[in-house]
Design a protein around this motif. Structure first.
Motif, PDB file in Angstrom:
ATOM      1  N   SER A   1      82.837  45.065  46.286  1.00 15.12           N
ATOM      2  CA  SER A   1      81.745  44.087  46.338  1.00 15.12           C
ATOM      3  C   SER A   1      80.441  44.766  46.721  1.00 15.12           C
ATOM      4  O   SER A   1      79.369  44.439  46.186  1.00 15.12           O
TER       5      SER A   1
ATOM      6  N   THR B   1      79.033  46.682  43.691  1.00 13.41           N
ATOM      7  CA  THR B   1      78.433  45.740  42.743  1.00 13.41           C
ATOM      8  C   THR B   1      77.083  45.246  43.248  1.00 13.41           C
ATOM      9  O   THR B   1      76.110  45.152  42.486  1.00 13.41           O
ATOM     10  N   LYS B   2      77.009  44.925  44.540  1.00 14.75           N
ATOM     11  CA  LYS B   2      75.761  44.423  45.124  1.00 14.75           C
ATOM     12  C   LYS B   2      74.665  45.467  45.071  1.00 14.75           C
ATOM     13  O   LYS B   2      73.525  45.177  44.675  1.00 14.75           O
TER      14      LYS B   2
ATOM     15  N   THR C   1      70.562  46.051  43.029  1.00 14.51           N
ATOM     16  CA  THR C   1      69.295  46.081  43.762  1.00 14.51           C
ATOM     17  C   THR C   1      68.282  46.970  43.046  1.00 14.51           C
ATOM     18  O   THR C   1      68.661  47.949  42.384  1.00 14.51           O
TER      19      THR C   1
END
Length: 675
Positions: A100, A103-104, A108
């Motif tokens: 996660s 992916t985050k 950005t």
């Protein structure tokens, strides 16, 4: 005494010496020139260890050497490593699920900034020319922003390459796309140039040579520039192939003027709104000129009447009445004011097609001794069918498509190797910019091919490639080395453990500002204002460039011949050459910088002030906050005790004490190195 003349005559007649003929068939047997294949995953004993396909290749080699992979890294170490790998900034907050988090972070804007800097090393990005006339590349930032946007959008790498080599030759569906493609060609224009070279043909050939050298190293991992004066001494690249490529770039317009001091070409990138604003300004100028003209005509007519003559005097304005002179002065002043502030029409460093040209071989690289026959434009024979290019275009678009073709054995291999090096500190091929005969062979050849195949099969997506690597068990190992691994694999070539890596110059600087709450995360644009083409710095003048901005280091100016001192101390590459693998030095001035730098002092002072804002906190609680911020972990009981003792005894000024403690922490190996 006649031998040199005989050799020269033979050279001029045939273009190449017979003794220098290259065996292309044998040259094609080199490992890097073989087609990319998809190797089967090797069998492994520890079947539970691999997380994805690449792990099989690493583990198989370790097992063959009688070694085991290191244990998994702690969650804290891994999160810190991933944050810096993808954004170049420290983590904050709680530990997150690894997938996660990846992916985050990939989503950005800081991801594009981090990975753009890697690419800018490769393409020798700089904000000034360097060499003899260090003129300002005042519009180079547009190319830098293009690269940031490309990585954030996960532009397919094959398309990314084509745009940079021949964006001006591509079809654009709208004005915005046309501007993007023009800006992309800055790749070919950014190199250093001898702008005061008196021999203009030599200047042009030197620029072409730099373009060929950059293209070869950055995209193909080949030192093509070595074939300018003679056949390549190690790789199967004849001089004829060099001049066949040179014809493509000779047919390209890189320079606007070769007149001393020469100026590079810039492509127009104004938006419709900017063009409309400029048109309105020009119309206003024209209208004011008409007003002045009409006023002058009227004044002249009145002058003829008042003087009772049929012909105006030589200088009629001198005869005008004072009120008329004053009014004309006002009208001209208004015109001057309007003309002094025209809306600028933006432009960007880049290239466009010129006159189609083919070049002969130049003996020893000297344009004054050309061979008899011209070399038709084509691609290196060892990697292609050698067919000449046809048509009136330069050939850059065809060249770009040939490089980006899946059948090209080098392109995908070179890029996945670069990505691997940026994550592990060493490429599978250690010589990232040289896949030729003098380059090192791959440590894991099957893995290199598997990655190259996977990369192309997954749409040339760098984000997907990053995810593949970061989610592997190989990447997620700890830096702990077993005695057996230290003995059998002391340099960690087999990757028996994760490499211990120091923060690079830009993440170091940006982290200090981020931890201090000072970092300005605005994306894109520029912080350095300088007149385009104006000299920035040379041996007779001083460089007035400043680096106090709180923007990310990516946006600070890169001045050739005079790089920012922090960059230079912490192994920033030479911005005049291709560099896919930064050096990693450990020298005393680095420690002195962390002790005395105004940047470090400013950042740690801000940290100290932030700690003291909450009046109710104890010193132990403040120490916990400082450790959590800088190290991303809680201090041990012993560390807390020592920190409190230090604060109580260092100085009466509480802010000075906390500043000193913060500085000690950011100067420590735990902060500077990624485990």
């Amino acid at each position: 005494m006649k031998l040199p003349l005989i050799i020269t005559a033979a050279f001029l007649a045939g273009g190449l010496w017979a003794a220098e003929k290259i065996d292309l068939a044998k040259g094609r047997e080199h490992w890097a020139f073989q087609p990319v294949t998809r190797p089967a995953l090797p069998a492994v004993k520890a079947k539970a260890w691999p997380e994805n396909g690449l792990d099989h290749f690493i583990l198989a080699r370790l097992e063959k050497a009688g070694l085991q992979p290191a244990p998994a890294a702690s969650a804290r170490d891994l999160q810190r490593r991933i944050h810096y790998a993808l954004t170049g900034l420290p983590p904050s907050g709680k530990i997150e699920n690894t997938e996660s988090l990846i992916t985050k972070l990939l989503a950005t804007p800081q991801y594009g900034e981090r990975w753009a800097r890697h690419w800018l090393d490769v393409v020798r990005y700089a904000d000034s020319n360097g060499l003899d006339e260090n003129a300002a590349h005042a519009n180079a930032w547009r190319y830098r922003d293009y690269v940031v946007a490309a990585f954030n959008a996960d532009k397919p790498y094959d398309q990314f390459l084509i745009e940079q080599i021949a964006g001006d030759r591509m079809t654009a569906e709208d004005e915005a796309r046309r501007r993007e493609l023009f800006i992309a060609t800055g790749y070919l224009s950014l190199g250093p140039k001898v702008l005061a070279e008196p021999d203009k043909v030599k200047m042009e050939m030197d620029i072409i040579d730099e373009q060929i050298d950059t293209l070869g190293k950055s995209l193909l991992g080949l030192t093509l520039g070595c074939a300018r004066c003679h056949d390549h001494k190690f790789d199967p690249i004849p001089t004829a192939d060099y001049y066949a490529l040179a014809g493509i770039f000779k047919s390209t317009k890189t320079m606007e003027s070769l007149k001393t001091i020469a100026k590079w070409h810039e492509n127009p990138v104004a938006t419709p709104a900017e063009k409309q604003l400029r048109a309105k300004h020009d119309a206003l100028v024209a209208a004011q000129k008409k007003v002045i003209s009409a006023f002058t005509d009227k004044a002249n007519a009145q002058l003829l009447v008042s003087l009772k003559v049929e012909k105006l005097p030589a200088k009629p304005e001198e005869k005008y009445p004072k009120p008329t002179k004053d009014e004309l002065t006002k009208l001209r002043a208004a015109l001057k004011q309007i003309e002094a502030n025209p809306p600028l029409l933006p432009s960007a460093m880049g290239v466009m097609d010129g006159n189609t040209t083919e070049l002969p071989v130049f003996m020893r690289g000297d344009h004054n001794t050309p061979a008899k026959d011209k070399q038709q434009r084509r691609f290196p024979q060892v990697l292609s069918n050698g067919k000449p290019l046809t048509g009136d275009a330069s050939g850059r678009l065809a060249l770009a498509k040939w490089i980006a073709d899946k059948k090209n054995p080098l392109t995908a291999r070179v890029m996945v190797n670069r990505v691997w090096r940026w994550h592990f500190g060493r490429g599978l091929v250690a010589t990232t910019d040289n896949f030729g005969f003098q380059g090192e062979p791959p440590s894991h050849p099957e893995l290199l091919d598997w990655l190259a195949w996977w990369f192309m099969d997954n749409g040339w997506s760098i984000k997907k490639l990053n995810t593949l690597i970061l989610t592997s068990a190989t990447y997620q190992m700890s830096t702990t080395a077993s005695p057996a691994a230290l003995k059998a694999d002391p340099n960690n070539v087999l990757l028996s453990r994760a490499p211990l890596r120091r923060l690079e110059a830009e993440p170091l600087r940006d982290s200090l500002l981020e931890l201090a709450g000072l970092l300005d995360k605005k994306v894109g644009g520029y912080v350095w204002t300088f007149e385009n083409y104006k000299l920035v710095f040379n041996h007779t003048s001083e460089d007035a460039t400043t680096y106090e901005s709180n923007r990310r280091a990516l946006y600070l100016p890169v001045i050739r011949n005079h790089v920012y001192d922090l960059f230079e101390l912490f192994d920033f590459p030479d911005p005049g050459t291709v560099n896919g693998s930064r050096a990693d030095s450990t020298i005393a001035p680095q420690a002195l910088y962390l002790m005395n730098s105004p940047l470090v002092l400013r950042a740690t002072e801000a940290m100290a002030k932030d700690l003291l804002k909450e009046k109710k906190l104890t010193n132990a609680q403040r120490a916990e906050q400082l450790y959590a911020k800088i190290y991303h972990r809680a201090p041990t009981a012993k560390e807390t005790e020592r920190a409190v003792a230090f604060i109580n005894n260092f100085a009466q000024d509480r802010e000075a004490s906390w500043q000193a403690l913060a500085q000690a922490l950011v100067a420590s190996n735990e902060f500077l190195y990624l485990k």
